[in-house]
Design an enzyme around this catalytic site. Structure first.
Site, PDB file in Angstrom:
ATOM      1  N   SER A 195       1.345  -0.834  -0.075  1.00  0.00           N
ATOM      2  CA  SER A 195       0.162   0.557   0.012  1.00  0.00           C
ATOM      3  C   SER A 195       0.443   1.528   0.097  1.00  0.00           C
ATOM      4  O   SER A 195       2.236   1.141   0.192  1.00  0.00           O
ATOM      5  CB  SER A 195      -1.509   0.256   1.078  1.00  0.00           C
ATOM      6  OG  SER A 195      -1.666   1.549   1.371  1.00  0.00           O
ATOM      7  N   TYR A 208      -2.214  -0.547  10.998  1.00  0.00           N
ATOM      8  CA  TYR A 208      -2.494  -1.208   9.840  1.00  0.00           C
ATOM      9  C   TYR A 208      -1.004  -0.773   8.252  1.00  0.00           C
ATOM     10  O   TYR A 208      -0.354  -1.754   7.544  1.00  0.00           O
ATOM     11  CB  TYR A 208      -4.038  -0.803   8.198  1.00  0.00           C
ATOM     12  CG  TYR A 208      -3.922  -0.793   7.182  1.00  0.00           C
ATOM     13  CD1 TYR A 208      -3.700  -1.646   6.974  1.00  0.00           C
ATOM     14  CD2 TYR A 208      -3.051  -0.425   6.580  1.00  0.00           C
ATOM     15  CE1 TYR A 208      -4.381  -1.957   5.670  1.00  0.00           C
ATOM     16  CE2 TYR A 208      -3.392   0.288   4.350  1.00  0.00           C
ATOM     17  CZ  TYR A 208      -3.800  -1.566   4.377  1.00  0.00           C
ATOM     18  OH  TYR A 208      -3.558  -1.261   2.920  1.00  0.00           O
TER      19      TYR A 208
HETATM   20  P1  NAD Z   1     -11.921  -5.894  -0.332  1.00  0.00           P
HETATM   21  O1  NAD Z   1     -12.471  -5.360   0.845  1.00  0.00           O
HETATM   22  O2  NAD Z   1     -13.022  -5.708  -1.552  1.00  0.00           O
HETATM   23  O3  NAD Z   1     -10.709  -6.993   0.095  1.00  0.00           O
HETATM   24  C1  NAD Z   1     -10.241  -7.000   1.062  1.00  0.00           C
HETATM   25  C2  NAD Z   1     -10.743  -8.384   1.029  1.00  0.00           C
HETATM   26  O4  NAD Z   1      -9.734  -9.162   1.591  1.00  0.00           O
HETATM   27  C3  NAD Z   1     -12.208  -8.525   1.801  1.00  0.00           C
HETATM   28  O5  NAD Z   1     -12.924  -9.220   0.301  1.00  0.00           O
HETATM   29  C4  NAD Z   1     -11.869 -10.106   2.233  1.00  0.00           C
HETATM   30  O6  NAD Z   1     -12.262 -11.039   1.864  1.00  0.00           O
HETATM   31  C5  NAD Z   1     -10.326 -10.153   3.401  1.00  0.00           C
HETATM   32  N1  NAD Z   1     -10.579 -10.821   3.872  1.00  0.00           N
HETATM   33  C6  NAD Z   1     -10.631  -9.626   5.128  1.00  0.00           C
HETATM   34  N2  NAD Z   1      -9.865 -10.597   5.858  1.00  0.00           N
HETATM   35  C7  NAD Z   1     -10.669 -11.975   6.321  1.00  0.00           C
HETATM   36  C8  NAD Z   1     -10.027 -12.849   6.188  1.00  0.00           C
HETATM   37  N3  NAD Z   1      -9.822 -12.687   8.242  1.00  0.00           N
HETATM   38  N4  NAD Z   1     -10.641 -13.314   6.356  1.00  0.00           N
HETATM   39  C9  NAD Z   1     -10.438 -13.903   4.907  1.00  0.00           C
HETATM   40  N5  NAD Z   1      -9.993 -13.034   4.002  1.00  0.00           N
HETATM   41  C10 NAD Z   1     -10.460 -11.641   4.592  1.00  0.00           C
HETATM   42  O7  NAD Z   1     -10.858  -4.534  -0.313  1.00  0.00           O
HETATM   43  P2  NAD Z   1      -9.645  -3.778  -1.210  1.00  0.00           P
HETATM   44  O8  NAD Z   1      -8.982  -2.375  -1.154  1.00  0.00           O
HETATM   45  O9  NAD Z   1      -9.588  -4.815  -2.610  1.00  0.00           O
HETATM   46  O10 NAD Z   1      -8.061  -4.502  -0.400  1.00  0.00           O
HETATM   47  C11 NAD Z   1      -7.615  -4.903  -1.251  1.00  0.00           C
HETATM   48  C12 NAD Z   1      -5.948  -4.888  -0.881  1.00  0.00           C
HETATM   49  O11 NAD Z   1      -5.715  -3.914  -1.275  1.00  0.00           O
HETATM   50  C13 NAD Z   1      -5.786  -4.957   0.579  1.00  0.00           C
HETATM   51  O12 NAD Z   1      -4.588  -5.904   0.842  1.00  0.00           O
HETATM   52  C14 NAD Z   1      -5.802  -3.735   1.481  1.00  0.00           C
HETATM   53  O13 NAD Z   1      -5.120  -3.272   2.314  1.00  0.00           O
HETATM   54  C15 NAD Z   1      -5.067  -2.632   0.137  1.00  0.00           C
HETATM   55  N6  NAD Z   1      -5.088  -2.050  -0.345  1.00  0.00           N
HETATM   56  C16 NAD Z   1      -6.202  -2.014  -0.154  1.00  0.00           C
HETATM   57  C17 NAD Z   1      -6.279   0.229  -0.532  1.00  0.00           C
HETATM   58  C18 NAD Z   1      -7.513   0.702  -1.317  1.00  0.00           C
HETATM   59  O14 NAD Z   1      -7.690   2.194  -1.081  1.00  0.00           O
HETATM   60  N7  NAD Z   1      -9.159  -0.223  -1.262  1.00  0.00           N
HETATM   61  C19 NAD Z   1      -5.145   0.898  -0.649  1.00  0.00           C
HETATM   62  C20 NAD Z   1      -4.346   0.068  -0.779  1.00  0.00           C
HETATM   63  C21 NAD Z   1      -3.965  -1.107  -0.325  1.00  0.00           C
END
Ligand code: NAD
Ligand code: MG
Length: 303
Positions: A195, A208
């Site tokens: 991230s 985080y």
């Molecule tokens: P999202 O909520 O769509 O995806 C995160 C997923 O993590 C969830 O759908 C869930 O299935 C899984 N998860 C969480 N806790 C869990 C558990 N206990 N057991 C099994 N699965 C679990 O959101 P996203 O933003 O697409 O996140 C995907 C990745 O991107 C993450 O690692 C997040 O940290 C990273 N990220 C997101 C952003 C943003 O702005 N959205 C920015 C930087 C990094």
């Protein structure tokens, strides 16, 4: 792509990212669902065109039900890969939607629900994915958890939140990677989701952000270890992306400004992150790329 098409892509993304005044204020409880989001994110359903770049590969995408993971699943399937999706049981509806897109691309979707904060469940997820796919070539450690409804910085961080966040973002990454490694061979790769928070941390996300910095460190370390086996290890570092994670973990009032502080002036869509994951997984295009962290941040530097 014509100039008109280019303009359309730019303005679609800007419209979805709420450039005309931001996203509507909204809140969900974790893990958050796609159907409750306004506007609905773009995962490339109508736009991603595959080119056989991952033909015949088998990928496990953790958190593959929604957000970035869903966009990656759609792109991978259209590039010719079969995919297994790991997610929480509460996200079954999202997982089934993603699976339907994968199957519409003519590829196999294997659903492996389970809470990966539990070691045995995390390992079982990998074993079931490998069994369903008949092997494994690409591991995308994309699942992630955060919590940002805090007013007093570090004083508001509870042990319960730290356990939840560190277990998903780090413990599960170790367990899942360990369990997947015996199945990965030459030409395989691991792609971790870091991230912008690893480089430019927000006060409300201190726990985080620290896990995301650790993920970039693990990425370069594992790349050293696995190089001699011909396994590449890389990471994608997204900036602010419109996914369920945002309304499910931040305050409603922060949605209108979400992403506005980037050089491009808006949040990104999941569809705009998928290409980085395709590139890093591609055995031909990224054959000499390992220990890289590819930023998809709307202009913020990842160093
Ligand atoms: P999202 O909520 O769509 O995806 C995160 C997923 O993590 C969830 O759908 C869930 O299935 C899984 N998860 C969480 N806790 C869990 C558990 N206990 N057991 C099994 N699965 C679990 O959101 P996203 O933003 O697409 O996140 C995907 C990745 O991107 C993450 O690692 C997040 O940290 C990273 N990220 C997101 C952003 C943003 O702005 N959205 C920015 C930087 C990094
Ligand atoms: Mg989800």
């Amino acid at each position: 792509m014509s100039e008109n098409d280019l303009h359309r892509v730019g303005t679609d993304a800007a419209r979805l990212a709420g450039e005309d005044g931001g996203f509507p204020a909204q809140e969900q409880e974790p893990p958050g669902l796609t159907a409750a989001m306004e506007p609905r994110p773009d995962h490339g359903e109508e736009s991603y065109r595959g080119n056989g770049r991952l033909a015949g590969l088998r990928a496990l995408i953790t958190g593959g039900d929604s957000g970035i993971g869903r966009a990656v699943a759609i792109a991978y399937a259209r590039e010719g890969a079969d995919v297994a999706l790991s997610y929480l049981p509460d996200e079954q509806a999202d997982a089934e939607d993603t699976a339907a897109w994968v199957e519409r691309a003519g590829r196999r979707a294997v659903l492996v629900p389970g809470d990966i904060r539990d070691e045995e469940t995390a390992r079982t997820v990998v074993r079931d994915a490998v069994a369903g796919l008949g092997g494994l070539d690409v591991l995308v450690n994309n699942a992630g958890a955060q919590w940002a409804r805090r007013e007093n910085g570090i004083a508001d961080v509870t042990t319960e939140q730290m356990d939840a966040i560190v277990k998903v973002n780090l413990y599960a990454l170790f367990w899942i990677t360990q369990e997947a490694l015996p199945h990965l061979g030459r030409g395989s790769s691991i792609i971790n989701c870091a991230s912008i928070q690893a480089y430019d941390p927000s006060v409300s996300l201190i726990d985080y952000a620290s896990t995301k910095a650790a993920i970039t460190n693990i990425t370069v370390n594992l790349a050293q270890e696995l190089g001699e086996r011909g396994i590449r290890v890389n990471a994608v570092a997204p900036g602010p992306i419109w996914t369920p994670l945002q309304p499910a973990t931040k305050g409603a009032d922060s949605m209108p400004a979400f992403g506005g502080d980037t050089p491009l002036g808006r949040a990104g869509q999941p569809s705009e992150v998928a290409g980085a994951f395709v590139f890093l997984a591609s055995p031909e295009e990224a054959s000499y790329v390992s220990a890289a962290v590819l930023g998809v941040t709307g202009g913020k530097p990842v160093f």
